[in-house]
Design an enzyme around this catalytic site. Structure first.
Site, PDB file in Angstrom:
ATOM      1  N   HIS A   1       0.815  -1.218   0.000  1.00 29.78           N
ATOM      2  CA  HIS A   1       0.000   0.000   0.000  1.00 29.78           C
ATOM      3  C   HIS A   1       0.849   1.268   0.000  1.00 29.78           C
ATOM      4  CE1 HIS A   1      -4.173  -1.167   0.050  1.00 29.78           C
ATOM      5  NE2 HIS A   1      -3.978  -2.061   0.999  1.00 29.78           N
TER       6      HIS A   1
ATOM      7  N   GLY B   1      -7.765   9.199  13.482  1.00 29.41           N
ATOM      8  CA  GLY B   1      -7.777   8.180  14.523  1.00 29.41           C
ATOM      9  C   GLY B   1      -7.514   8.753  15.898  1.00 29.41           C
TER      10      GLY B   1
END
Length: 522
Positions: A400, A474
């Protein structure tokens, strides 16, 4: 190894679950609470979006919407990127692929694979340019020749080097110089990343095949067909080399019996269109991507709207991939391939292992086949299981892009999978099983399992928010929902674990026996 991988997939996808009965009124309450929390949190996020529309528009320049009175939040890169390419060229090249495939199947079935390979190579050349395709052909040639040595470690090294070159700034600058727009280079980047998975699949399958004399030209032809199969070329989904070759070699008689006809095409096209409309409506009604990009808005979001933002982000991610994977999978099915199933709705995910297994099913099977099972998996003890899980998640982290926020995401997933595996072993122990059977009913154990899964789900959603929004998203959710949750109403701390308890209980995912429904990476 292939049989072991298939056994892992079969065991993971067909769990034998015996549901403990619960009162119908209780289940009805769970239904109402679950759907009510979804819709009310979405409504609150919609209200907040409209109230702050002017400020969001000034900062992020919201696009003019398709619907009167609505603007369009186009800040999700993937959705904007792929929909733009579909409108620009992909739709027409995919239609061309379908036409050629059907004509060849009807008139010259023996030339079908060759025709699709030539078409895929031509379509890639027209979009990526000759230089971009030349890069892919060099990768194919080098990987093919290294595979002839039948040394898996050399095959892995070769293809990981291909992957690493994508992140070398000097090479990136050269690639960008070939194109006028950044989007064209991004498409090459995506193509090379997907191609690396296919080359690893071919190389490792070749290393495992019997070392007998074979036609190298024929092998190279199949590798080119596998690499440039147009529906899967740019963004997947992923299937293994052996599966591709086996399915494309099916007899003509089997093809004639295939369900793929006008009715199937119309039905699947209509489904994809509905998914596309849902995705577009979400970014018209809720400016979720613009809001998550500004920490000030995240701090001032009302509790229910904050919960709605988390739900909207993960639900949009799910619907987005129903479209992105749905169209190529439909065409592959018409070609007699068996593509991986579409992603499962994230609202019914309650474990890290379930997310890995059910969202990108093709990538999950790829990881099992080439990393998890060859390293020992769950058949060689705890240490091998930890090693296999670590390297599987580590590879996805590298694939990724290896960014900072992905480190946090990968670590959370690694810990989540290991904790769930440990809990499975704990609650599966004979002593605890007999203790729970003696002191609780099956329905009570089901409710406890749901409560336990709620904590896993809270961490799962947090990790997804890090993946979709970055570390800052987050961090703010961790602070507002988990640390300050006692100061918030149900829309704050309660909405995530509470919703999962509700959904877990209603779906009957708990076991009638004392074992809790947490599973290993397999």
């Amino acid at each position: 190894m292939e049989n072991r991988a298939r056994d892992h997939i079969k065991m993971a996808s067909n769990p034998k679950v015996q549901t403990a009965p619960l009162p119908r009124r209780e289940l009805l309450v769970y239904w109402l609470l679950s759907f009510g929390s979804h819709f009310y949190s979405f409504y609150e996020l919609h209200r907040f979006s409209k109230e702050h529309e002017a400020g969001l528009d000034r900062e992020f320049v919201l696009e003019k919407g398709f619907l009167n009175g609505f603007k369009r939040d186009a800040l999700d890169f993937e959705w904007t990127f792929w929909t733009a390419w579909v409108k620009k060229s992909f739709l027409w090249t995919l239609i061309g692929h379908a036409v050629i495939s059907r004509l060849c199947s009807a008139l010259y079935p023996q030339l079908r694979v060759m025709a699709l390979t030539v078409y895929g190579l031509s379509a890639a050349s027209s979009i990526l340019g000759l230089k971009g395709v030349a890069v892919l052909l060099v990768h194919v040639a080098l990987s093919f020749f290294v595979a002839q040595l039948r040394k898996p470690i050399l095959c892995w090294t070769c293809n990981l080097l291909f992957l690493c070159t994508l992140h070398i700034r000097q090479i990136q600058d050269i690639g960008r110089g070939w194109y006028e727009q950044q989007e064209e280079y991004s498409l090459l980047f995506s193509s090379v990343s997907m191609n690396t998975l296919r080359l690893i699949s071919f190389s490792l399958e070749h290393c495992e095949s019997p070392a007998v004399h074979s036609d190298g030209v024929l092998q190279l032809g199949w590798l080119l067909s596998y690499t440039f199969y147009h529906p899967f070329f740019y963004n997947g989904p992923v299937i293994t080399y052996n599966d591709y070759v086996e399915q494309m070699q099916r007899a003509v008689e089997e093809r004639k019996q295939h369900k793929g006809g006008a009715h199937y095409l119309l039905f699947r096209s209509a489904r994809i269109l509905v998914w596309w409309c849902i995705a577009e409506y979400m970014i018209h009604a809720m400016y979720m991507h613009a809001i998550k990009s500004n920490e000030t808005y995240l701090e001032i979001l009302p509790p229910w709207a904050l919960g709605g933002l988390a739900l909207a982000l993960v639900q949009f991610f799910f619907v987005k991939y129903l479209v992105i994977y749905g169209l190529p999978s439909m065409l592959a099915t018409l070609d007699q391939l068996v593509p991986p199933g579409v992603p499962r709705c994230v609202s019914i995910m309650y474990s890290f292992t379930g997310m890995w297994r059910q969202f990108d099913k093709g990538l999950y099977r790829w990881l099992l086949r080439y990393i998890y099972v060859p390293l020992g998996g769950s058949h060689h003890g705890v240490l091998y299981k930890i090693l296999s899980t670590t390297l599987a998640i580590g590879f996805i982290f590298l694939w990724h892009g290896g960014h900072d926020y992905l480190q946090c995401w990968a670590l959370m997933n690694w810990l989540g999978v290991l904790v769930e595996t440990g809990l499975k072993a704990l609650f599966g122990s004979p002593f605890l099983c007999s203790f729970l059977e003696r002191h609780s009913s099956a329905a009570t154990r089901r409710r406890c399992a749901a409560l336990l899964c709620a904590f896993s789900t809270a961490m799962l959603i947090l990790s997804n928010l890090v993946f979709l929004g970055g570390i800052h998203v987050g961090r703010i959710f961790w602070k507002r929902v988990l640390l300050q949750g006692n100061k918030l109403p149900l829309g704050g701390l309660g909405i995530f674990p509470f919703r999962r308890v509700v959904e877990h209980l209603f779906r009957g995912c708990g076991r009638a026996g004392p074992k809790f429904d947490v599973v290993s990476f397999k």
